[in-house]
Design a protein around this motif. Structure first.
Motif, PDB file in Angstrom:
ATOM      1  N   ALA A 231       0.875  -1.198   0.017  1.00 16.26           N
ATOM      2  CA  ALA A 231      -0.104   0.004  -0.103  1.00 16.26           C
ATOM      3  C   ALA A 231       0.852   1.258   0.287  1.00 16.26           C
ATOM      4  O   ALA A 231       0.355   2.215  -0.463  1.00 16.26           O
ATOM      5  N   VAL A 232       2.128   1.145   0.471  1.00 12.17           N
ATOM      6  CA  VAL A 232       2.722   2.438   0.788  1.00 12.17           C
ATOM      7  C   VAL A 232       3.385   2.750  -0.864  1.00 12.17           C
ATOM      8  O   VAL A 232       4.123   3.815  -0.931  1.00 12.17           O
ATOM      9  N   LEU A 233       3.517   1.798  -1.486  1.00 17.83           N
ATOM     10  CA  LEU A 233       4.297   1.912  -2.808  1.00 17.83           C
ATOM     11  C   LEU A 233       3.268   0.847  -3.894  1.00 17.83           C
ATOM     12  O   LEU A 233       4.148  -0.066  -4.291  1.00 17.83           O
ATOM     13  N   PRO A 234       2.173   1.513  -4.388  1.00 14.34           N
ATOM     14  CA  PRO A 234       1.442   0.428  -5.334  1.00 14.34           C
ATOM     15  C   PRO A 234       2.139   0.490  -6.649  1.00 14.34           C
ATOM     16  O   PRO A 234       2.951   1.172  -6.849  1.00 14.34           O
ATOM     17  N   PRO A 235       1.542  -0.424  -7.456  1.00 14.26           N
ATOM     18  CA  PRO A 235       2.076  -0.790  -8.679  1.00 14.26           C
ATOM     19  C   PRO A 235       2.031   0.583  -9.473  1.00 14.26           C
ATOM     20  O   PRO A 235       2.781   0.775 -10.561  1.00 14.26           O
ATOM     21  N   ASP A 236       1.071   1.295  -9.510  1.00 11.80           N
ATOM     22  CA  ASP A 236       0.762   2.577 -10.268  1.00 11.80           C
ATOM     23  C   ASP A 236       1.429   3.963  -9.355  1.00 11.80           C
ATOM     24  O   ASP A 236       0.902   4.999  -9.650  1.00 11.80           O
ATOM     25  N   ALA A 237       2.219   3.689  -8.541  1.00 13.25           N
ATOM     26  CA  ALA A 237       2.493   4.927  -7.824  1.00 13.25           C
ATOM     27  C   ALA A 237       3.396   6.093  -8.552  1.00 13.25           C
ATOM     28  O   ALA A 237       2.932   6.984  -8.350  1.00 13.25           O
ATOM     29  N   LEU A 238       4.096   5.645  -9.625  1.00 16.51           N
ATOM     30  CA  LEU A 238       4.729   6.333 -10.551  1.00 16.51           C
ATOM     31  C   LEU A 238       3.659   7.458 -11.354  1.00 16.51           C
ATOM     32  O   LEU A 238       3.440   8.557 -11.347  1.00 16.51           O
ATOM     33  N   ALA A 239       2.758   6.665 -11.750  1.00 12.81           N
ATOM     34  CA  ALA A 239       1.569   7.292 -12.499  1.00 12.81           C
ATOM     35  C   ALA A 239       0.581   8.281 -11.770  1.00 12.81           C
ATOM     36  O   ALA A 239       0.394   9.305 -11.824  1.00 12.81           O
ATOM     37  N   ARG A 240       0.676   7.967 -10.350  1.00 13.08           N
ATOM     38  CA  ARG A 240      -0.270   8.593  -9.295  1.00 13.08           C
ATOM     39  C   ARG A 240       0.654   9.841  -8.980  1.00 13.08           C
ATOM     40  O   ARG A 240       0.045  10.938  -8.954  1.00 13.08           O
ATOM     41  N   GLN A 241       1.937   9.862  -9.058  1.00  6.16           N
ATOM     42  CA  GLN A 241       2.650  11.093  -8.712  1.00  6.16           C
ATOM     43  C   GLN A 241       2.337  12.280  -9.782  1.00  6.16           C
ATOM     44  O   GLN A 241       2.472  13.336  -9.671  1.00  6.16           O
ATOM     45  N   PHE A 242       2.143  11.688 -11.071  1.00  2.00           N
ATOM     46  CA  PHE A 242       2.091  12.555 -12.131  1.00  2.00           C
ATOM     47  C   PHE A 242       0.599  12.853 -12.420  1.00  2.00           C
ATOM     48  O   PHE A 242       0.269  13.416 -13.407  1.00  2.00           O
ATOM     49  N   ASP A 243      -0.279  12.155 -11.558  1.00  2.00           N
ATOM     50  CA  ASP A 243      -1.656  12.376 -11.803  1.00  2.00           C
ATOM     51  C   ASP A 243      -2.083  11.804 -13.134  1.00  2.00           C
ATOM     52  O   ASP A 243      -2.612  12.399 -13.841  1.00  2.00           O
ATOM     53  N   ASP A 244      -1.482  10.755 -13.361  1.00  2.00           N
ATOM     54  CA  ASP A 244      -1.613   9.914 -15.026  1.00  2.00           C
ATOM     55  C   ASP A 244      -2.156   8.705 -14.894  1.00  2.00           C
ATOM     56  O   ASP A 244      -2.039   8.106 -13.939  1.00  2.00           O
ATOM     57  N   ASP A 245      -2.737   8.168 -16.099  1.00  2.00           N
ATOM     58  CA  ASP A 245      -3.245   6.986 -16.082  1.00  2.00           C
ATOM     59  C   ASP A 245      -2.306   5.947 -16.791  1.00  2.00           C
ATOM     60  O   ASP A 245      -2.587   4.773 -16.777  1.00  2.00           O
ATOM     61  N   ASP A 246      -1.332   6.427 -17.381  1.00  2.00           N
ATOM     62  CA  ASP A 246      -0.355   5.645 -18.066  1.00  2.00           C
ATOM     63  C   ASP A 246       0.629   4.797 -17.264  1.00  2.00           C
ATOM     64  O   ASP A 246       1.540   5.329 -16.453  1.00  2.00           O
ATOM     65  N   LEU A 247       0.167   3.453 -17.213  1.00  2.00           N
ATOM     66  CA  LEU A 247       1.240   2.598 -16.217  1.00  2.00           C
ATOM     67  C   LEU A 247       2.509   2.413 -16.901  1.00  2.00           C
ATOM     68  O   LEU A 247       3.326   1.771 -16.286  1.00  2.00           O
TER      69      LEU A 247
END
Length: 336
Positions: free
Chosen positions: A91-107
């Motif tokens: 939960a502290v680093l989910p699979p889409d953590a990078l996309a979340r940081q950029f508010d992006d849906d691109d995994l």
């Protein structure tokens, strides 16, 4: 090892190593450090830190303030696992953590690099995230409070209804939280501000040139996950009362662990775990074959529909022979 891998055996090794790898840190030996990511340690003043190195200078970056004597936080354990190339996508680093940081849906978003810079003195670290078109009213906050409490409970964090209303009034737009605002809520609940946040700034740089500031833990964790370079600015190693000469590393952080040593230990632990798993699988196969008159049992990868039995693992270098003196002498407690 990869957070997107579905193999059951990989999850077994990951969970085993997650338990074994560093519930505490023991002193390491040697003065040779890789750079820029040199070592990790715990300390009473800074908590769990990543030690950066450039030339003969080092600088600690605090990632979690809760790890003062041993690694107890999810953030600390996550960093240690990622150093060993183990990614359980918690939960502290989910699979889409990078996309979340950029508010992006691109995994498949590319992380180009992580920059570490000295924060300008006039720059505040307590800025609230920008609000939407309108502020949240009390009625909307009270209506969505239960939803926020439920979401926060999945992270194992306590949250009262009054506190949920207060956070929604502070961060939401009409009771709705976007990814960044929700991350800010979680950070406030956890009080994740560390001792070096006011001095250091960590920035994610995407492959398309976009940049976004992230917490030190998220920045280093994503750098390890995506194998992106960390680029500390030279000014980082000149910060008074924080940066120091590399030959003083063990004096300042007696429990530090060299990054290269952790990678090596992780490989040995993984080989040991794989050996245990293969032994257990062989015993189960033998037991079922005996019970079913030789029909055998089939082991599948989740993404493999073939009916073939997994071939035995003959990689002696990685797994080790049961008769090998080195293997017989190996125990996880020898390293941590």
């Amino acid at each position: 090892r990869d957070c997107c891998t579905n193999k059951k055996s990989t999850m077994f090794w990951s969970l085993h190593l997650g338990v074994v790898l560093l519930s505490s840190l023991a002193p390491a030996q040697g003065l040779q450090f890789p750079q820029p990511l040199a070592a990790v340690s715990v300390s009473k003043e800074l908590g769990f830190v990543m030690l950066l190195k450039e030339g003969e200078r080092m600088c600690p970056v605090s990632l979690s303030k809760r790890d003062t004597e041993r690694v107890v936080s999810a953030e600390g354990h996550t960093i240690l696992q990622l150093i060993s190339q183990i990614d359980t996508a918690t939960a502290v680093l989910p699979p889409d953590a990078l996309a979340r940081q950029f508010d992006d849906d691109d995994l498949n978003l590319e992380l180009l690099e992580v920059r570490v810079e000295r924060r300008p003195p006039e720059e505040s670290t307590n800025k609230e995230p920008p609000r939407g078109e309108s502020r949240c009213d009390v009625a909307s906050a009270e209506r969505r409070a239960a939803d926020l409490m439920k979401a926060i409970s999945t992270l194992g964090l306590p949250l009262t209804e009054d506190e949920a209303v207060r956070l929604l009034l502070k961060y939401s737009t009409r009771g709705d939280l976007k990814r960044k605002e929700f991350s800010a809520v979680v950070a406030e609940i956890r009080d994740e501000t560390t001792a070096t946040d006011a001095l250091l700034k960590t920035t994610l740089v995407a492959g398309d040139g976009r940049q976004v500031e992230a917490t030190a833990f998220v920045a280093f964790a994503l750098a390890l996950r995506h194998r992106a370079p960390v680029a500390p600015d030279a000014s980082v190693f000149l910060i008074p009362d924080l940066a120091f000469d590399a030959d003083k590393a063990y004096a300042k952080f007696p429990l530090l662990q060299n990054i290269d040593d952790l990678k090596l230990h992780g490989k040995k632990l993984e080989a040991h775990s794989r050996n245990l798993f293969n032994q257990a699988r062989g015993r189960v196969e033998s037991a079922i074959e005996a019970k079913d008159g030789g029909k055998g049992i089939l082991f599948y990868d989740d993404d493999d529909s073939s009916s073939k039995k997994d071939p035995p693992d003959n990689d002696e270098e990685e797994r080790g022979s049961s008769s090998s003196p080195a293997r017989a002498a190996f125990q996880p407690k020898d390293y941590f």
